[in-house]
Scaffold this motif. Structure first.
Motif, short mmCIF file in Angstrom:
data_model
loop_
_atom_site.label_atom_id
_atom_site.label_comp_id
_atom_site.label_asym_id
_atom_site.label_seq_id
_atom_site.Cartn_x
_atom_site.Cartn_y
_atom_site.Cartn_z
N HIS A 33 0.91 -1.39 0.07
CA HIS A 33 -0.17 -0.03 -0.05
C HIS A 33 1.16 1.39 -0.17
CE1 HIS A 33 -2.00 3.30 2.52
NE2 HIS A 33 -2.88 3.37 1.59
N ARG A 66 1.10 4.18 -2.77
CA ARG A 66 0.59 5.54 -2.26
C ARG A 66 1.90 6.45 -2.83
NH1 ARG A 66 -3.07 7.82 1.46
NH2 ARG A 66 -2.04 9.48 2.40
N ALA A 93 -12.56 7.01 -5.82
CA ALA A 93 -12.49 7.75 -4.58
C ALA A 93 -12.74 9.08 -4.71
CB ALA A 93 -11.06 7.49 -3.93
N SER A 148 -19.88 16.75 -1.62
CA SER A 148 -19.38 18.01 -0.86
C SER A 148 -19.82 19.10 -1.56
CB SER A 148 -17.69 17.87 -0.76
OG SER A 148 -17.53 16.57 -0.21
N LEU A 168 -15.51 10.26 11.69
CA LEU A 168 -15.58 11.54 11.25
C LEU A 168 -16.49 12.70 11.47
CD1 LEU A 168 -14.06 10.53 7.32
CD2 LEU A 168 -12.88 10.31 9.61
N PRO A 175 -12.22 15.41 7.77
CA PRO A 175 -12.94 15.09 6.76
C PRO A 175 -12.56 14.01 5.84
CG PRO A 175 -12.53 17.39 6.48
CD PRO A 175 -11.80 16.79 7.68
N GLY A 213 -9.97 11.77 6.50
CA GLY A 213 -9.30 10.93 7.37
C GLY A 213 -7.97 11.09 7.88
N ARG A 246 -3.44 6.45 5.64
CA ARG A 246 -4.67 6.26 4.54
C ARG A 246 -5.29 7.64 4.33
NH1 ARG A 246 -4.50 0.61 2.93
NH2 ARG A 246 -6.09 1.20 1.63
N ARG A 247 -4.85 8.35 4.89
CA ARG A 247 -5.37 9.88 4.70
C ARG A 247 -5.58 9.93 3.00
NH1 ARG A 247 -4.57 15.58 4.06
NH2 ARG A 247 -6.12 16.64 5.00
N GLY A 302 -6.09 12.44 -2.48
CA GLY A 302 -6.72 13.48 -3.37
C GLY A 302 -6.93 14.54 -2.50
N PHE A 311 -6.32 18.17 -4.33
CA PHE A 311 -6.91 18.22 -5.37
C PHE A 311 -8.42 18.69 -5.33
CE2 PHE A 311 -9.67 16.74 -9.16
CZ PHE A 311 -8.87 17.52 -10.38
N ALA A 312 -9.08 17.62 -4.07
CA ALA A 312 -10.51 17.96 -3.80
C ALA A 312 -10.72 19.58 -3.14
CB ALA A 312 -10.94 17.01 -2.68
N GLU A 323 -10.50 22.02 -6.26
CA GLU A 323 -11.86 21.80 -7.03
C GLU A 323 -12.84 22.70 -6.31
OE1 GLU A 323 -13.75 17.87 -9.00
OE2 GLU A 323 -13.07 17.66 -7.25
C1 HEM Z 1 -14.18 16.47 -0.96
C2 HEM Z 1 -13.93 15.15 -1.26
C3 HEM Z 1 -13.19 14.18 -0.84
C4 HEM Z 1 -13.47 13.76 0.55
C5 HEM Z 1 -14.34 14.19 1.63
C6 HEM Z 1 -12.44 12.50 0.55
C7 HEM Z 1 -12.55 11.61 1.72
C8 HEM Z 1 -11.46 10.54 1.72
C9 HEM Z 1 -11.43 9.63 3.08
C10 HEM Z 1 -12.05 10.09 4.31
C11 HEM Z 1 -10.59 8.69 2.59
C12 HEM Z 1 -10.27 7.47 3.57
C13 HEM Z 1 -9.39 7.99 4.55
C14 HEM Z 1 -8.89 6.76 5.78
O1 HEM Z 1 -9.43 5.63 5.74
O2 HEM Z 1 -8.33 7.39 6.77
C15 HEM Z 1 -10.21 8.93 1.41
C16 HEM Z 1 -9.34 8.19 0.47
C17 HEM Z 1 -8.84 8.48 -0.64
N1 HEM Z 1 -9.45 9.29 -1.58
FE1 HEM Z 1 -10.25 10.81 -1.12
N2 HEM Z 1 -11.74 12.33 -0.73
C18 HEM Z 1 -12.40 13.35 -1.58
C19 HEM Z 1 -11.82 13.44 -2.70
C20 HEM Z 1 -10.91 12.70 -3.30
C21 HEM Z 1 -10.28 12.99 -4.65
C22 HEM Z 1 -10.95 14.15 -5.75
C23 HEM Z 1 -9.46 12.04 -4.90
C24 HEM Z 1 -8.40 11.77 -6.25
C25 HEM Z 1 -8.78 12.50 -7.38
C26 HEM Z 1 -9.35 11.11 -3.81
C27 HEM Z 1 -8.53 10.04 -3.79
C28 HEM Z 1 -8.44 9.19 -2.68
C29 HEM Z 1 -7.66 8.06 -2.63
C30 HEM Z 1 -6.65 7.55 -3.70
C31 HEM Z 1 -7.94 7.41 -1.28
C32 HEM Z 1 -7.21 6.17 -0.85
C33 HEM Z 1 -5.94 6.50 0.12
C34 HEM Z 1 -5.23 5.20 0.63
O3 HEM Z 1 -5.85 4.24 0.70
O4 HEM Z 1 -4.14 5.44 1.01
N3 HEM Z 1 -10.39 11.70 -3.06
N4 HEM Z 1 -10.75 9.96 0.76
#
Ligand code: HEM
Length: 415
Positions: free
Chosen positions: A86, A90, A247, A255, A323, A357, A359, A363-364, A367, A370-371, A374
């Motif tokens: 992982h 990452r 994701a 959001s 959260l 929000p 995490g 695993r945070r 993205g 980027f989010a 956006e």
């Molecule tokens: C407002 C929008 C978003 C929210 C609220 C959000 C929230 C989250 C949360 C809560 C997690 C899990 C964290 C954990 O388990 O501790 C996560 C994982 C992830 N997010 Fe987001 N996300 C958003 C947008 C995005 C965007 C736009 C992308 C990519 C273009 C993205 C890519 C990922 C990826 C790849 C993971 C997995 C990370 C890992 O497992 O190491 N997310 N997101």
């Protein structure tokens, strides 16, 4: 409460359900739903949340919670991997999200947002429109789609596959009986849709390999080299694109729909956005993510007993940083339920373990930069839009697949 009732609360009224749990039982609290065989123990205080995020992935993997996504996400997916594999994945997938590169994507997001909002008039269900916009942004910026034809083809294929994954009951039922009972059975249809989608994706990858350059995330991912200097395989790139799509699409759309739901009911906040103050814009984004987070829990499954906040939890249960509750605690956020971006500009910055929000820990959200960018660009484009709520009462939180959305789709009247 029986698990079936808890499941209803969890799905249909997640905000009220979590608030009631916290009021009645405090912390920690254990819930049982039909989505997971094992109970899930929720924590929300900064100290306990820190302990959850610091759990050793060998003892408390997160990938297992996404296991049901594997048929779509693929074997190399960051979402289903844990431990060393992982971390390696990452490091690779985070390359395109670094500062300078991220800023390079801003003008495209701003332009797509202006184009979308420019045609709004009358009643608009913002959730639907934001799903459309965030998908367009992903297809153009992440996948590097270059023209309308590529965008349309990919959009149709995404709908055909994601609509199958989005329906949690259907996905769970299918993953339990992964038997191909012919092309007409749900699993058979899903497999076919994934195959068609993969063929298109692999085609896009081949085209980008053949004519490198351009400023998409795929172009940056194509430059990756592993420790031995090897280039990523097509299959690996496919899984990275799908992880970013799965994701980053519904979470961002939810959001943004909440942002419109809140702004329509807080005209003074909306008016202040028009001043063009970058710090205030950032505060609005942070406050939307605080008061209406798209995801409610960051779960980890315990393979061995661990001690968290002084309590020993047995192997087999899920433990989660909640959260939603962390972002709503009155002891950390005065008038926690109020939408008040000003709180970000006054007083000391919040404890980093209370604004979660995205995490936390290893695993945070990969993205997150980027989010947030956006959301800033879409809200900047929305600053002079005249909107009011279609109905005065706030919209309730409802779960739609994995994310929490406004129950009437963030309906506003424009003009
Ligand atoms: C407002 C929008 C978003 C929210 C609220 C959000 C929230 C989250 C949360 C809560 C997690 C899990 C964290 C954990 O388990 O501790 C996560 C994982 C992830 N997010 Fe987001 N996300 C958003 C947008 C995005 C965007 C736009 C992308 C990519 C273009 C993205 C890519 C990922 C990826 C790849 C993971 C997995 C990370 C890992 O497992 O190491 N997310 N997101």
């Amino acid at each position: 409460m029986p698990a079936a009732w808890q499941t209803v609360g969890w799905m249909v009224r997640p905000a009220a359900f979590l608030a009631r749990l916290h009021e009645r039982f405090g912390e920690p609290v254990t819930i049982r739903t039909l989505w997971m065989e094992e109970p899930m123990v929720l924590f929300s205080s900064p100290e306990a949340v820190r302990e959850v995020f610091r759990l050793d992935p060998a003892v408390a993997p997160a990938g297992q919670s996404w296991e049901f996504l594997r048929p779509f996400a693929g074997a190399h997916s960051i979402l289903v991997l844990d431990g060393e594999e992982h971390l390696r994945e990452r490091r690779l997938i985070q390359t395109p999200f670094h500062g300078e590169r991220m800023r390079g994507f801003e003008p495209t997001v701003a332009e797509l947002a202006r184009r979308e909002l420019g045609v709004w008039s009358g009643r608009v269900r913002t959730l639907e429109r934001m799903k459309h916009l965030t998908l367009e942004i992903i297809l153009r910026i992440v996948f590097g789609a270059r023209d309308e034809r590529e965008v349309t083809e990919l959009r149709d294929a995404v709908h055909a596959t994601l609509d199958g994954v989005r329906s949690m009951p259907r996905m769970l039922a299918m993953s339990l009986v992964q038997r191909d009972l012919g092309p007409r059975s749900p699993w058979g249809r899903f497999r076919l849709a994934v195959e068609r989608f993969d063929a298109l994706l692999l085609d896009v990858v081949a085209r980008r390999r053949a004519e490198p350059g351009g400023d998409s995330m795929l172009a940056l991912l194509l430059e990756q080299r592993d420790e031995d200097g090897n280039r990523p395989t097509d299959r690996h790139l496919r899984d990275q694109l799908v992880a970013l799509l799965a994701a980053g699409h519904d979470t961002s759309a939810a959001s943004l729909a909440w942002a419109f739901e809140r702004l329509a009911r807080h005209p003074a906040v909306h008016a202040r956005l028009g001043d063009g103050d970058a710090a205030y814009l950032d505060a609005v984004v942070k406050e939307v993510l605080r008061v209406r987070p798209a995801l409610t829990v960051a779960p980890r499954k315990l393979l061995r007993p661990v001690r968290i906040a002084g309590r020993v939890l047995p192997a087999g249960v899920h433990v989660a940083a909640c959260l939603w509750l962390a972002l709503r605690r009155e002891d950390l956020w005065p008038q926690a339920a109020a939408f008040r971006p000003e709180r970000w500009l006054e007083g000391p910055p919040p404890n980093p373990m209370s604004w979660i929000p995205f995490g936390g820990g290893v695993r945070r959200c990969a993205g997150a930069p980027f989010a947030e960018m956006e959301m800033r660009e879409v809200l900047r484009a929305a600053a002079d839009l005249r909107i009011r709520p279609a109905r005065p009462e706030p919209e309730r939180a409802r779960r739609s697949a994995l994310v929490v959305t406004p129950h009437r789709g963030g309906e506003v009247v424009v003009g």
